[in-house]
Design an enzyme around this catalytic site. Structure first.
Site, PDB file in Angstrom:
ATOM      1  CG  ASP A  34      56.040 -46.852 -23.114  1.00 21.34           C
ATOM      2  OD1 ASP A  34      55.011 -47.251 -23.684  1.00 21.34           O
ATOM      3  OD2 ASP A  34      57.106 -46.591 -23.710  1.00 21.34           O
TER       4      ASP A  34
ATOM      5  CD  GLU B 159      53.400 -50.919 -23.498  1.00 17.34           C
ATOM      6  OE1 GLU B 159      53.229 -51.347 -24.657  1.00 17.34           O
ATOM      7  OE2 GLU B 159      54.515 -50.545 -23.078  1.00 17.34           O
TER       8      GLU B 159
END
Length: 641
Positions: free
Chosen positions: A374, A403
């Site tokens: 993330d 990501e």
């Protein structure tokens, strides 16, 4: 200082060898270079490659082309990192042989030339072991013998083969800018991801889901054809400043909060949310998934809730404001009160890095082989390069997906630093022209050597404007594009297959009532147009190697701007898939589409539509295509050999 050759413009290489290129087992490394020498003497060149840590080099000779272009290739056969280099030299034996043939054809006396040849053969033999150089010495004996026999031998194919097999290497130029190949498993290049929230996996409306409930869903995910199951963070969710439904600042009693707000009195990044189950349950899920050839992906979010144990144990790892309060995550004027960023500029950075590495290794020990990372672009690039390298040393084949929907150069830098897969701008390429341009950028520039795209039509964070209010035609089109343009793709699955298209009212590309902030209940037994499409399209991907790589794409021309036509093929060109997509979700579109004859052959070709089962016989340089999105918004055609 006696080198007479120059090697330049070597490709592939990333930042002059600062970063490795990437391959998986079975792939080729295609080398190009400009190689020149002084004068008219003949140059020879070769690629040398080996597994990192091994002493012996393997060799492949480079071929020369007009304008001093040289090419060669070698194949990766084992999942070990490799290194390679180029060598070039003026080959005096080869130069003499080429000149001998021309002089002999001109009718010149070759007595002196034969003597020169004897000397060169003996000099060449000295560069080889006694046993290996035997044929060279034998040849020298022939050249020193009867004149006519010697001349016939020198101009024979046998002697040409000898010269080719025994290069006279001296004064060689070596180009070895630490050129490396990072080698991984096939799933780095080819994977199909399905994302769900475990707390929404319960079949019982009176309770939230658990790991055991997710385990019961594995047969369904397998049937749909996905081979990576990605769960948002599974750690304890922070209680302090917990967000409520629709990102409300204050959660109501019983609201579960965002799983990305990690850490509470119940533990941190090495712990599991007890509401989801125990470590035994989690390991059982991992094991059961592996038995079905499904990798479980763990969300790696290096950030903390305000009550994460790290904050009390290591306050020096965080930023503190002058009033004594901790600094929350911000993107001014927005504040994320439920998340505290880690301060990577801390003076205690070494201990911080070691602790975060231990988090990843801990989950590797439990059986995790894939991490979806993330917001990696909010942490130092050197940190990721170090962490990924350290993890892969002990756990080779571990995959990290970046990501990072951010600026292009930042996404590229993360891929260079070691991320095996990357999120992309696919979500925001909405017409055929910009989609083609983007794919050509990914597959025909330096990016193809190190950035492996993973196409996601949606995520829990993103409902693109194009999808807001859209019907199943639009959803189906984006699914087909993601699955056929890229060899890796993913979906925030339940929401996508339910055609959920209601956006938030804040003008941003977000879901209304995002599942990030509350637990949902689904009827996991349902089937609809989208679930059937998942199953069929993933089956097509499994059965056709052409769709298991991305860089093999070739676009063909159409006379309708609503159509996108592209061909993909395997290395041997025995499997060819031709996709033609209609970007208009509301109307049928038709037009002439160019036939790539160099790939598909001349004469009549027969193609089978793998979506409908229909077959077509096509002739000529172009054929008419009509696509009704209410049936299928695309053809996925396989060439029949």
């Amino acid at each position: 200082m006696q080198n007479r050759t120059v090697i330049d413009h070597v490709q592939p290489q990333i930042n002059q060898g600062r970063f490795p290129i990437k391959r998986v087992v079975g792939e080729w490394v295609d080398i190009t270079a400009s190689i020149i020498g002084d004068g008219h003497d003949k140059i020879r060149a070769k690629i040398q490659f080996r597994q990192v840590g091994k002493k012996k080099w393997q060799e492949v000779e480079l071929k020369d082309h007009p304008n001093d272009l040289w090419t060669g290739r070698f194949q990766i056969t084992e999942q070990k990192h490799h290194q390679y280099r180029l060598m070039a030299w003026v080959d005096q034996l080869f130069t003499w042989h080429e000149g001998f043939k021309k002089k002999q054809a001109d009718g010149q006396d070759m007595t002196v030339e034969l003597q020169i040849g004897v000397n060169l053969l003996e000099s060449t033999a000295k560069t080889y072991s006694k046993a290996k150089g035997g044929p060279l010495k034998s040849a020298a004996t022939v050249l020193g013998g009867e004149y006519d026999s010697a001349v016939r031998y020198v101009v024979s194919p046998d002697f040409a083969d000898l010269v080719n097999r025994f290069p006279f290497v001296q004064h060689e130029t070596v180009y070895d800018h630490d050129l490396r190949v990072s080698v991984g498993r096939l799933k780095e290049r080819y994977s199909s991801w399905y994302e769900l929230f475990p707390r929404s996996a319960s079949p019982d409306i009176d309770r939230t889901g658990t790991f055991k409930d997710v385990e019961l869903l594995l047969p369904r995910i397998k049937k749909l054809g996905f081979d990576v199951l990605y769960l948002p963070p599974v750690h304890p969710v922070g209680e302090k400043n917990r967000k409520g439904r629709n990102n409300a600042t204050n959660a109501q009693p019983g609201e579960p909060g965002s799983p990305w707000a990690i850490g509470s009195s119940k533990g941190g990044h090495k712990d599991l949310n007890p509401e989801l189950g125990t470590l035994k349950d989690y390991k059982s899920l991992i094991k059961k998934a592996k038995s079905m050839d499904i990798d479980l992906a763990l969300d790696l979010a290096f950030q903390c809730a305000p009550d994460h144990p790290y904050i009390e144990e290591h306050p020096e790892w965080f930023i503190w404001r002058p009033d004594g309060t901790i600094a929350y995550a911000e993107n001014p004027p927005k504040k994320y009160q439920d998340i505290v960023p880690i301060n990577f500029e801390t003076a205690d950075w070494k201990n911080l890095w070691d602790e975060l590495l231990s988090v990843v290794r801990y989950w590797c020990e439990q059986g995790i082989t894939i991490f979806r990372v993330d917001n990696p672009h909010t942490k130092p690039y050197r940190f990721w390069e170090w962490l990924i390298s350290e993890v892969n040393k002990k756990y080779p084949g571990t995959i990290f997906l970046a990501e990072a929907f951010t600026r292009p150069k930042i996404m590229a830098e993360l891929a260079k630093r070691g991320f095996q897969q990357s999120y992309t701008y696919f979500t925001w390429r909405t017409n055929p022209q910009e989609m083609r341009q983007y794919l050509e950028e990914l597959t025909q520039t330096e990016l193809k050597e190190y950035m492996r795209p993973n196409f996601w039509p949606n995520t829990p964070d993103i409902l693109a404007f194009e999808m807001m209010g859209a019907d199943s035609n639009q959803f189906l089109k984006r699914l087909i594009l993601a699955a056929t343009l890229s060899s890796s793709y993913g979906l925030y699955g339940p929401s996508y297959e339910l055609i959920e298209n209601r956006g938030n009212t804040n003008g941003k590309e977000e879901y209304y009532d995002s599942e990030k902030y509350y637990a949902r209940h689904y009827d996991w037994t349902y089937e609809n147009r989208m679930t059937n499409a998942y199953t069929l399209i993933n089956k097509i991907r499994r059965e056709n190697p052409a769709l298991q790589q991305t860089n093999n794409i070739r676009f063909t021309e159409t006379d309708n701007p609503n159509l996108l036509s592209y061909v993909k093929y395997d290395d041997k060109r025995t499997n060819v898939i031709w996709t033609i997509a209609n970007f208009d979700p509301a109307n049928g579109q038709g037009g002439m589409v160019s036939v790539p004859r160099d790939l598909l052959g001349s004469g009549t070709i027969v193609v089978d539509d793998l979506l409908t089962g229909e077959s077509y016989r096509w002739n000529g340089q172009a054929n008419y295509v009509y696509l009704d999105p209410n049936r299928w918004p695309a053809h996925v055609l396989r060439l029949r050999f």
